[in-house]
Design a protein around this motif. Sequence first.
Motif, mmCIF file in Angstrom:
data_model
loop_
_atom_site.group_PDB
_atom_site.id
_atom_site.type_symbol
_atom_site.label_atom_id
_atom_site.label_comp_id
_atom_site.label_asym_id
_atom_site.label_seq_id
_atom_site.Cartn_x
_atom_site.Cartn_y
_atom_site.Cartn_z
ATOM 1 N N GLU A 166 0.721 -1.153 -0.081
ATOM 2 C CA GLU A 166 -0.155 0.122 0.149
ATOM 3 C C GLU A 166 0.948 1.245 0.015
ATOM 4 O O GLU A 166 1.723 1.335 0.684
ATOM 5 C CB GLU A 166 -0.757 -0.096 1.117
ATOM 6 C CG GLU A 166 -1.897 -1.050 1.202
ATOM 7 C CD GLU A 166 -2.625 -1.016 2.631
ATOM 8 O OE1 GLU A 166 -2.722 -0.046 3.453
ATOM 9 O OE2 GLU A 166 -3.055 -2.134 3.051
ATOM 10 N N VAL A 167 0.525 2.283 -0.993
ATOM 11 C CA VAL A 167 1.431 3.288 -0.925
ATOM 12 C C VAL A 167 0.512 4.468 -0.921
ATOM 13 O O VAL A 167 -0.844 4.611 -1.432
ATOM 14 C CB VAL A 167 2.241 3.628 -2.341
ATOM 15 C CG1 VAL A 167 2.715 4.790 -2.490
ATOM 16 C CG2 VAL A 167 3.119 2.373 -2.867
ATOM 17 N N ALA A 168 0.937 5.358 0.182
ATOM 18 C CA ALA A 168 0.142 6.647 0.416
ATOM 19 C C ALA A 168 0.860 7.961 0.364
ATOM 20 O O ALA A 168 2.190 7.637 1.079
ATOM 21 C CB ALA A 168 -0.805 6.381 1.956
ATOM 22 N N VAL A 169 0.433 9.006 0.136
ATOM 23 C CA VAL A 169 1.090 10.296 0.438
ATOM 24 C C VAL A 169 0.882 10.546 1.757
ATOM 25 O O VAL A 169 -0.237 10.449 2.610
ATOM 26 C CB VAL A 169 0.570 11.378 -0.276
ATOM 27 C CG1 VAL A 169 1.078 12.526 -0.091
ATOM 28 C CG2 VAL A 169 0.555 11.154 -1.968
ATOM 29 N N GLU A 170 1.981 10.615 2.744
ATOM 30 C CA GLU A 170 1.981 10.837 3.959
ATOM 31 C C GLU A 170 2.060 12.280 4.440
ATOM 32 O O GLU A 170 1.428 12.679 5.387
ATOM 33 C CB GLU A 170 3.277 10.219 4.700
ATOM 34 C CG GLU A 170 3.357 8.878 4.837
ATOM 35 C CD GLU A 170 2.359 8.246 5.751
ATOM 36 O OE1 GLU A 170 2.243 8.756 6.962
ATOM 37 O OE2 GLU A 170 1.430 7.364 5.541
ATOM 38 N N ASP A 171 2.762 13.136 3.628
ATOM 39 C CA ASP A 171 2.834 14.572 4.184
ATOM 40 C C ASP A 171 3.288 15.314 2.926
ATOM 41 O O ASP A 171 3.691 14.765 1.951
ATOM 42 C CB ASP A 171 3.983 14.535 5.171
ATOM 43 C CG ASP A 171 4.073 16.070 5.788
ATOM 44 O OD1 ASP A 171 2.972 16.801 5.544
ATOM 45 O OD2 ASP A 171 4.745 16.400 6.674
ATOM 46 N N SER A 172 3.031 16.584 2.938
ATOM 47 C CA SER A 172 3.704 17.547 1.912
ATOM 48 C C SER A 172 3.978 19.036 2.522
ATOM 49 O O SER A 172 3.624 19.224 3.778
ATOM 50 C CB SER A 172 2.648 17.540 0.735
ATOM 51 O OG SER A 172 1.553 18.684 1.187
ATOM 52 N N GLN A 173 4.934 19.481 1.900
ATOM 53 C CA GLN A 173 5.506 20.838 2.350
ATOM 54 C C GLN A 173 5.263 21.733 1.187
ATOM 55 O O GLN A 173 5.811 21.347 0.038
ATOM 56 C CB GLN A 173 6.768 20.946 2.496
ATOM 57 C CG GLN A 173 7.498 22.186 2.959
ATOM 58 C CD GLN A 173 7.712 22.114 4.740
ATOM 59 O OE1 GLN A 173 7.411 21.115 5.433
ATOM 60 N NE2 GLN A 173 8.185 23.341 5.182
ATOM 61 N N ILE A 174 4.608 22.646 1.250
ATOM 62 C CA ILE A 174 4.071 23.717 0.200
ATOM 63 C C ILE A 174 5.160 24.886 0.523
ATOM 64 O O ILE A 174 4.941 25.579 1.276
ATOM 65 C CB ILE A 174 3.069 24.051 -0.059
ATOM 66 C CG1 ILE A 174 2.112 22.578 -0.317
ATOM 67 C CG2 ILE A 174 2.516 24.937 -1.178
ATOM 68 C CD1 ILE A 174 0.581 22.869 -0.509
ATOM 69 N N TYR A 175 5.843 25.305 -0.431
ATOM 70 C CA TYR A 175 6.525 26.508 -0.262
ATOM 71 C C TYR A 175 5.998 27.801 -1.103
ATOM 72 O O TYR A 175 5.273 27.594 -2.160
ATOM 73 C CB TYR A 175 8.241 26.424 -0.909
ATOM 74 C CG TYR A 175 8.989 25.494 -0.020
ATOM 75 C CD1 TYR A 175 9.950 25.808 0.690
ATOM 76 C CD2 TYR A 175 8.963 23.925 -0.560
ATOM 77 C CE1 TYR A 175 10.411 25.001 1.383
ATOM 78 C CE2 TYR A 175 9.430 22.943 0.332
ATOM 79 C CZ TYR A 175 10.346 23.633 1.082
ATOM 80 O OH TYR A 175 11.357 22.617 1.748
ATOM 81 N N TYR A 176 6.141 29.010 -0.293
ATOM 82 C CA TYR A 176 5.514 30.213 -0.914
ATOM 83 C C TYR A 176 6.465 31.342 -1.330
ATOM 84 O O TYR A 176 7.649 31.242 -0.397
ATOM 85 C CB TYR A 176 4.136 30.562 0.023
ATOM 86 C CG TYR A 176 3.318 29.797 0.164
ATOM 87 C CD1 TYR A 176 2.048 29.917 -0.648
ATOM 88 C CD2 TYR A 176 3.352 28.823 1.131
ATOM 89 C CE1 TYR A 176 1.024 28.849 -0.515
ATOM 90 C CE2 TYR A 176 2.177 27.774 1.192
ATOM 91 C CZ TYR A 176 1.028 28.011 0.578
ATOM 92 O OH TYR A 176 0.033 27.254 0.642
ATOM 93 N N VAL A 177 6.161 32.160 -2.177
ATOM 94 C CA VAL A 177 6.978 33.322 -2.327
ATOM 95 C C VAL A 177 6.146 34.415 -2.315
ATOM 96 O O VAL A 177 5.266 34.571 -3.303
ATOM 97 C CB VAL A 177 8.057 33.280 -3.509
ATOM 98 C CG1 VAL A 177 8.649 34.434 -3.888
ATOM 99 C CG2 VAL A 177 8.868 31.892 -3.452
ATOM 100 N N ALA A 178 6.489 35.391 -1.954
ATOM 101 C CA ALA A 178 5.540 36.821 -2.149
ATOM 102 C C ALA A 178 6.933 37.742 -2.666
ATOM 103 O O ALA A 178 7.917 37.858 -2.001
ATOM 104 C CB ALA A 178 5.367 37.459 -0.488
#
Length: 189
Positions: A166-178
């Motif tokens: 079983e494969v699952a996405v566990e977490d993510s990090q989204i980067y932002y720029v202003a």
Amino acid sequence: MSGLYVTVETTIPDDRIDLFHRLYEDAFGPLRAKAIARQVLRRDEFHAEMVDPRVHKHVARLGSGEPIGVTTLTRHLDTVPWISPDYFAARYPEHAARDAIYYAGLTLVAPSARQGAAFHAMIDSIVQVLVAERAAVGWDICSYNNTRFSFADSIRAMLDEQANVEVAVEDSQIYYVAQFTGDGATRGD
């Protein structure tokens, strides 16, 4: 690529590390300008990983012995500075109790061999370890590689072919720029 084989090595000899580093730079170097998170290890970090016996190197080699790819795999999660071993222990306590939590740190194939069997051979090699251990394994893929090359889909398909998994996405990090423009006056002034 007839004669392709995979060796599992605990350390890469010092006199071979430059060869492996060139392979690494060819594969990962372009990510310096493609991903916001640092994807490329510094030379000293790369060297440390290559000589650390706790990090197993699954090396794809041509029949001549020339390395054309490497995948790292470790159950010593503290060797991977960008992950939280506590997360894995809390999420997978049964695996933690058996010391069966792994992390696949890097996978690379020389650009000249990307259409060959090296990537599959290295994944096959680590899957054998993981199936035997009934392990949990984590890995990460930067958005650029996932979008451009569909690595997540490819890996999932390979894993599904080889094991009950079983494969699952566990977490993510989204980067932002202003990006600020103008003279600094606030809106509404």
